[in-house]
Structure formats: structure tokens, C-alpha cells
Design a protein around this motif. Sequence first.
Motif, short mmCIF file in Angstrom:
data_model
loop_
_atom_site.label_atom_id
_atom_site.label_comp_id
_atom_site.label_asym_id
_atom_site.label_seq_id
_atom_site.Cartn_x
_atom_site.Cartn_y
_atom_site.Cartn_z
N GLU A 30 -2.88 10.51 1.40
CA GLU A 30 -1.66 9.75 1.16
C GLU A 30 -1.40 8.76 2.29
O GLU A 30 -0.98 7.61 2.07
CB GLU A 30 -0.47 10.70 1.02
N ALA A 31 -1.68 9.18 3.52
CA ALA A 31 -1.51 8.27 4.66
C ALA A 31 -2.48 7.10 4.58
O ALA A 31 -2.10 5.94 4.89
CB ALA A 31 -1.71 9.04 5.96
N PHE A 32 -3.72 7.36 4.17
CA PHE A 32 -4.69 6.28 4.01
C PHE A 32 -4.24 5.28 2.94
O PHE A 32 -4.36 4.06 3.12
CB PHE A 32 -6.06 6.85 3.64
N ILE A 33 -3.75 5.78 1.81
CA ILE A 33 -3.31 4.90 0.73
C ILE A 33 -2.13 4.04 1.19
O ILE A 33 -2.07 2.83 0.93
CB ILE A 33 -2.94 5.73 -0.51
N THR A 34 -1.21 4.66 1.91
CA THR A 34 -0.05 3.92 2.40
C THR A 34 -0.47 2.83 3.39
O THR A 34 0.06 1.71 3.37
CB THR A 34 0.94 4.89 3.08
N ALA A 35 -1.44 3.14 4.25
CA ALA A 35 -1.91 2.16 5.23
C ALA A 35 -2.69 1.03 4.57
O ALA A 35 -2.71 -0.11 5.08
CB ALA A 35 -2.77 2.85 6.29
N ALA A 36 -3.35 1.30 3.43
CA ALA A 36 -4.18 0.28 2.78
C ALA A 36 -3.40 -0.62 1.84
O ALA A 36 -3.87 -1.72 1.50
CB ALA A 36 -5.32 0.95 2.01
N GLN A 37 -2.22 -0.21 1.39
CA GLN A 37 -1.47 -1.01 0.41
C GLN A 37 -1.09 -2.40 0.93
O GLN A 37 -1.18 -3.37 0.16
CB GLN A 37 -0.21 -0.23 -0.01
N PHE B 197 -2.79 -4.38 2.53
CA PHE B 197 -3.99 -5.21 2.51
C PHE B 197 -4.58 -5.33 1.10
O PHE B 197 -5.68 -5.87 0.93
CB PHE B 197 -5.05 -4.64 3.45
N GLY B 198 -3.87 -4.79 0.10
CA GLY B 198 -4.37 -4.86 -1.27
C GLY B 198 -4.98 -3.59 -1.76
O GLY B 198 -5.73 -3.61 -2.76
N GLY B 199 -4.69 -2.47 -1.14
CA GLY B 199 -5.22 -1.19 -1.58
C GLY B 199 -4.52 -0.68 -2.81
O GLY B 199 -3.48 -1.22 -3.23
N PRO B 200 -5.03 0.36 -3.45
CA PRO B 200 -4.43 0.88 -4.70
C PRO B 200 -3.11 1.59 -4.42
O PRO B 200 -2.85 2.07 -3.32
CB PRO B 200 -5.49 1.85 -5.21
N ALA B 201 -2.28 1.67 -5.47
CA ALA B 201 -1.01 2.39 -5.32
C ALA B 201 -1.24 3.88 -5.25
O ALA B 201 -0.49 4.61 -4.59
CB ALA B 201 -0.08 2.05 -6.49
N ASP B 202 -2.25 4.37 -5.93
CA ASP B 202 -2.65 5.78 -5.85
C ASP B 202 -4.12 5.87 -6.23
O ASP B 202 -4.74 4.87 -6.62
CB ASP B 202 -1.78 6.67 -6.76
N LEU B 203 -4.68 7.07 -6.11
CA LEU B 203 -6.12 7.24 -6.39
C LEU B 203 -6.44 7.13 -7.87
O LEU B 203 -7.59 6.87 -8.24
CB LEU B 203 -6.58 8.61 -5.86
N GLY B 204 -5.44 7.30 -8.73
CA GLY B 204 -5.71 7.26 -10.17
C GLY B 204 -5.71 5.87 -10.75
O GLY B 204 -6.31 5.63 -11.80
N THR C 26 -11.40 2.05 1.23
CA THR C 26 -12.52 2.63 1.98
C THR C 26 -12.63 2.04 3.37
O THR C 26 -12.83 2.76 4.36
CB THR C 26 -13.83 2.41 1.21
N ILE C 27 -12.49 0.70 3.46
CA ILE C 27 -12.59 0.05 4.77
C ILE C 27 -11.45 0.48 5.70
O ILE C 27 -11.66 0.80 6.87
CB ILE C 27 -12.59 -1.48 4.60
N VAL C 28 -10.23 0.54 5.16
CA VAL C 28 -9.08 0.91 5.98
C VAL C 28 -9.17 2.37 6.43
O VAL C 28 -8.96 2.70 7.61
CB VAL C 28 -7.76 0.66 5.20
N SER C 29 -9.49 3.26 5.50
CA SER C 29 -9.58 4.68 5.86
C SER C 29 -10.72 4.92 6.84
O SER C 29 -10.59 5.72 7.78
CB SER C 29 -9.77 5.53 4.61
#
Length: 591
Positions: A287-294, A296-303, A314-317
Motif C-alpha cells: 500500500e505504501a508503494f502504491i501511494t508513493a507511485a501515484q 508519478f502515474g502509478g495505479p490506484a490499486d493492484l487490481g 515497479t520503478i518506484v518500489s
Amino acid sequence: MNRLHPLSAATYALQYGFFWLWIPVVFVVVLSGIFDPIRAAWVPIAAPLGFLFGTAYGVVYYYRFGYEITSDTVDVASGVVARRDREIPYGRIQNVDIRQSVFQRLFGLATVSIETAGGGDTEATLNFVSETEANRLQAEIRRRTADAKDRRQERKRDRSVAEEDSTVVGPEPPEVEEGDASVPPEGASSGPDADRPPGTGEEPRAAEDGTRVRSRRPGEEPAEEGSTLGPVADRDRREDPTRHPQQRPLFDLEPRELLLYSFTSFRPAAVAAVLFVFFFATEAILEAFITAAQPFGGPADLGTGDPASYGILTIVSGSISIVVTYAISVAYTFATYYDFQLGRVGDDFVYERGLLQRYSGSIPAEKVQSVTVTDNPLQRLIEYGGLWVETAGYGPDSNGGSQSAVPLAKHGRVYRFAENLTGVETPSFESPSPIARRRYAVRYSLVAAAFVAIAFGVSTLTPFESWYVAAAAFLAVPPAAHLRYVHIGYYVGDDHLVIRNGFWRRRTTVIPYYRIQTVSARRSIFQRRLGLASLVVDTASSRSFFWSSTTIYDVDLEDARAVREASRERLQTALRERAEADDVGLSVDFT
């Protein structure tokens, strides 16, 4: 027999209590699925019974554990059902290390580890003793180990003198008339030492200031250097268990060097720590990775998300993981080598280090097998390096104590330390065969091809189509092969073999010939086709996953045979010279 500190009883009780708690629980759960009369509801009853049994076992183990310092050995008795009595001769003891955790430092406790040259395992561990008792044991065992060495050397000198005397034929003694009072009877002596039994000492000798100093008798403890109290008082001082031996400082890790060492080195334990935390907190970390990537254009969730957003995630995490792992490595190194001090006591190097956990140990000079100078690209850029030693039975990464003599210092200073410590002349390295560079280029090309193949396979299973970008890995093949080749070298000296290997962690190892155990040639299928061989030089030290045997890679077969024969011949010569000189082989005044 002496007992451990009373807190050891509580520690052993809790340790064995929690261990035995799970045994009846597992039995009840397993047997309940097999036999109907046994029910899983019995677990709340079985668990406390197991804990009580383990607690009682821990207390009994404490009362059955004892240790004693005798004149010849360190005796340790342990075991409840199966008893184990160990007698550790002083001549076999290699290290006596003291370790203090944060808990132990708060309560004035310490763990004492007694290590021998028999392998990578600790021979005896005392959990726990008081800090005063730990210092007393360390000083007493160190003193008795030095005395055992002195006795061995004295017996060796006595045998040499006896052999020399047996080959000398002197004039026959003059005939003496019976009853002549001016001549002492046979086997007697006259003068101030007339009451001394024959053959138990030497004549008094004159000191530089003109005073008469009696020579040491066989079996008598040697007087300490610079002592003016006489042999009896000196012996009393040496046998005083509370007197800590005089330590001469050799090296201190300055704060600037400690920070440089922390930021320019990497600890593999940091990776294990990150994986351990990720295993127990996977969802929160994702969840922390997803929040940090949003942002920069990351997904809202893994689904929900597209390939581009998943790539950004992947790059951010990955970046966050690298930064966190590096930060943990820096903190771990800083805490481990905080206030590092190296000193000398007799013929031993002694060290202290640690911020949260404090370590204190020794490195016997006579058991040092090889000396290694290490550095990585960052340290080479700022012209710094470290000095490590390998002792009999232990390598630098094989035990809880450190075998680092100098964690980090200027290159010139480290090289001077290594030369002064071993007496090696400045080496002029020989490079392996030029064919080896071609071999490395082929090897790394195969690795790049495998990387491209993996990228192609991923593209067939995912929307990722630019698999050909992975072909950029081939651009790194020529410089990688060149750097691998230029950092390999060896030097066959008169008294030492010097071997250099590695780019990411370059190791320059100095091995005295008399420490070599075996020199073996190894040839793979590809090496046999190219006429190459690798020479593996083994000493009596242990190896670990990150510290393998010292090897000369990819030299011509004829050169490998020449180095092996030269090492074998100089090994025998070095052993004879060392036996005649009665020398430990290393200078404890290496600074």
C-alpha cells in the motif's frame, strides 16, 4: 566449578520454556487428527504443561553448568541428561571474545566465547557472567595462553641446548683427593646459589647498569618487560587475576573514517532485514508503494491499472527498496564499528567495537594465516581501503567477532600496515593470460543473451513489447570483461605469495609460504580447451559464502605449474627457517 550469573537461570528458563511449549501443542494437534479420543481442545492444557517442563529444565541446566580455570586447561561442564565435560588446553585457544547486547550492558552482564582452531563453531560459551568476571576471564586465559606458549618455546630451547651440549666433548675433570674441602662435592655448587639443586638455573648475569640479575630458572614465570620488582614479585603480579594486561594502542577508527566506511560499504545482512520485514508486513508495504507511485502515474490499486502504470510502480518500489536497504546497511555498519579500537597485548591483537552491542576480542598473531587488503570502487575512488586478517579456523565473516584489523584508512597507510605486519616486499603483479580477457567477454555475452531471452519471454506473456531494449546489456560486456581482467594479478615473492582478485570487492591477499596448506590446480572444460588453469591456495582458515578460497584465475597452464612447484619448494624452506628462528612470523608492531 564456578556458576554463571543468576540471571542466566531466568534466561535459560524462558528459552527452554517457550521451546517446550510448542512440543505438546504439535503432538496434540497431530494426534487429534489420527485418534478420536485425543481432542484439539486439550491444547490450552498441554501448552502450559510444556512451558512448565521447559522452565524446570532451564533451571536445572543452569545448576548443572559450570566452568573452571585450571593450570593447564579451561574446564566447562554442561548438560542435564547427557553430560558434556570439555577440557580446552590453553595452547589450542585462539580467541576469547566478550559480547554485550543492550540488555546485557544495562544489567552489567556479558557473554564470553572461547574459540579454538578446530572450526567455525565456538568451543564454549558462557551466558551470562558479570562484566567484571568476563574481563577477568579474558585477561586470565590470555595470560595463561601466553605462559603456555613461553613454556613450549623454553622446552624447545632446552632441547636444542641439550642436543648441542651432547655433541661437545670437553676435557676430563681434574682428579681431586678425597677430603679436600676447597672443592665442592660432585653435583654441588658454591656461592650465593649453593643451595640450588644442580641443573636448575644459570649463573647470575650482569645488567646494563651493573647490577646483578638472576637468570630465570626452568619452570619459573618470566619477569615482565621493564619490571624491577624481581622474579617473585613479578610472578605474583602475573598471577593476579584482577590485573588487566597492559594494552598498547595501534589503531583507532576516527569519526570521519567511520562515516566514510559506513557510506562506502554494503552489508548483505541489510537485504535479509528488508526481506524479513516485507514478509511480515507485505500488505502495508505494498500500500505504501502504491501511494508513493501515484503522483508519478502509478495505479490506484493492484487490481486496476495499465502496463505503463505497473511499470512506474515497479520503478518506484524498486527505488524505495534500494534506498531503504542502503540506509539499513549504513546504520548497521555505523553501529557495528562505532568506537573501533585496535591494540596489542603481548603477541595478540585486541580490538573493541560496537555502539548498541559491544564486542571485545583478540587476534593471536601466531595464528594469523593471511592478510588481505580490501576495497570497492567507491573506496578506490577516494583512495581508501581496509585490512583484514584470517586466523586458523576462522575467516573474516565466519563468526560473531570481527577479524578486521583496520576497517578503513588511506591506501598508503593500509599498504604500509600490510607490509609492516607481514614483512612482504612491495609486489610487482603478473597478469593472467590475455586469452582470459576473451574468455570473460564470451562469458558475459552469454549472460547478456540470457537477459535478452528473459525479456523476450516476458513480452510474450505481458503487454510489454519493447523487449529488444534489453539488448543494451551487450554494451556492458567489453568494459566488464576488461575490468575483470585488469584486477587479477599474482606475485611470487621470496617469502610470500600475493594474490589480487575482484572489481566490486577487490581483495589483495598476502599469504606467507609457511601458512599454505594446499595449492591445487583446477581446470574447467573451457579452460582445458584454452590451455588455462586456476590455482586455489588454501590455508587453515575457515571460509564463508562471502569469503571464498584465495584463487589465481586463468593463468597459462605452464605458469600455474611453475607457481605450484615454487610454492611447494618455498613452503618447505620457510618451515625450516621459521623452526630455527622460533618466530611467530608476523610483527605485532605493524604500525
